[in-house]
Design an enzyme around this catalytic site. Structure first.
Site, PDB file in Angstrom:
ATOM      1  CD  GLU A 138      -2.439   1.374   2.705  1.00 38.55           C
ATOM      2  OE1 GLU A 138      -2.590   2.528   3.190  1.00 38.55           O
ATOM      3  OE2 GLU A 138      -2.800   0.336   3.291  1.00 38.55           O
ATOM      4  CB  THR A 185      -2.671   8.542   2.498  1.00 39.97           C
ATOM      5  OG1 THR A 185      -1.926   7.622   3.303  1.00 39.97           O
ATOM      6  CG2 THR A 185      -2.927   9.778   3.356  1.00 39.97           C
ATOM      7  CE  LYS A 239      -5.711   2.616   7.109  1.00 43.00           C
ATOM      8  NZ  LYS A 239      -4.954   3.534   6.244  1.00 43.00           N
ATOM      9  NE  ARG A 266       1.944   9.611   5.190  1.00 46.79           N
ATOM     10  CZ  ARG A 266       1.768   8.419   5.726  1.00 46.79           C
ATOM     11  NH1 ARG A 266       0.543   7.990   5.981  1.00 46.79           N
ATOM     12  NH2 ARG A 266       2.795   7.640   6.014  1.00 46.79           N
TER      13      ARG A 266
END
Length: 320
Positions: free
Chosen positions: A41, A69, A129, A45
């Site tokens: 993953e 993210t 999640k 960012r």
């Protein structure tokens, strides 16, 4: 369950990585694959995320590369166009989730309370999640939230490490755990990819938890099996217990009442998660004899033999 999420469940651990320089993407992907985790993953960012996903996806097509993210539909498009197979977000943004659902893009949004979970259910999602896992109440919170939402499963991320991994994965409402302990930014920056491979392999080994369960000895008939088991009982105090097809001496010795697989007998190896073990072993070229599957009354796989012999012994996995 979506096919991508199902594969994530079989992998069991999702390395969560943040790359500041796309040049690290290829050696990092190589390290993860060699360590036994063909999954990543890549968090959005950093400015290098998009190119890193593209490099990983192109250089290692066997990898399941996703984007983390992700905060809006525009980032979804960029990630998917770069090769991301799934999307993960820290929270539940209804607009982003709806966008992914409309385009059949697997998304696992962050949920930390019942209201978030209900929004996910409303959008038709089965897996969410749980983030930040440890800070938001950890496994106790997941168990509490899962009680009223029986159809929902969780992928906790945040504070997961080698010490608490098994505790999380043992709960049947958890499909996989996200973690970064084997891919810390410091190791990536320092180019310590051999160390990442080592830690990744250790994580997989810990997850699968292989251990010797018993040795099987082939005998020709029931009388011979009883006599052999009785000998172990006399020698070592291993209590003899007869079954339909074999006689156990304690828990470590199984004597077959007739010849079965293996010239000499078999070796049983226990594992924490048999379906995950099969997935990981098949990725390494191991073949299983599906005709030897044994399942319980609920259809859960309990045992299966590996094809071939090893030193005259067949080997089968057994669910602990």
């Amino acid at each position: 369950m979506n096919a991508v999420i199902e594969e994530i469940s079989k992998i069991g651990i999702v390395p969560v990585i943040a790359l500041d320089d796309a040049k690290d993407a290829e050696p990092l992907a190589k390290a993860l694959c060699e360590g036994g985790l063909p999954c990543a993953e890549v968090t959005f960012r950093t400015a290098a995320a998009e190119e890193s996903i593209r490099i990983m996806s192109e250089k290692f097509p066997q990898m399941l590369v996703g984007a983390g993210t992700v905060l809006n539909p525009e980032q979804v498009d960029r990630a998917v166009n770069a090769g991301a197979k799934f999307i993960v977000s820290p929270g539940l943004n209804p607009k982003t989730v709806a966008y992914c659902v409309s385009k059949n893009i697997p998304i696992v949004p962050g949920c930390a309370n019942p209201s978030d979970v209900e929004q996910a259910i409303e959008q038709g999602l089965e897996v969410v999640k749980f983030f930040p896992a440890e800070q938001a109440g950890g496994l106790k919170m997941i168990k509490a939230m899962s009680a009223p939402y029986t159809s929902v499963k969780f992928m906790p991320t945040g504070g997961i490490n080698a010490d608490n991994l098994i505790e999380y994965l043992n709960f049947n409402k958890i499909v996989a755990c996200g973690g970064s302990w084997m891919v810390s930014k410091d190791m990536v920056t320092a180019g310590e990819f051999d160390k990442i491979t080592k830690l990744t392999r250790e994580a997989v080994t810990k997850m699968l938890g292989f251990e010797l369960r018993h040795i099987g000895i082939n005998e020709n008939d029931e009388s011979s099996a009883e006599n052999t088991a009785a000998a172990f009982e006399k020698l070592f105090g291993f209590e003899k217990k007869s079954g339909n097809s074999s006689v156990f001496a304690g828990t470590a010795i199984e004597v077959m009442k007739s010849k079965y697989l293996g010239a000499n007998g078999h070796i049983a190896i226990g594992t924490n998660y048999i379906e995950r073990a099969i997935y990981h072993m098949e990725k390494n070229g191991v073949e299983f004899d599906r005709e030897t599957e044994k399942r319980d009354a609920k259809g859960n796989l309990k045992a299966i033999y590996i094809k071939g012999e090893f030193g005259g012994f067949a080997i089968h996995l057994v669910q602990k």
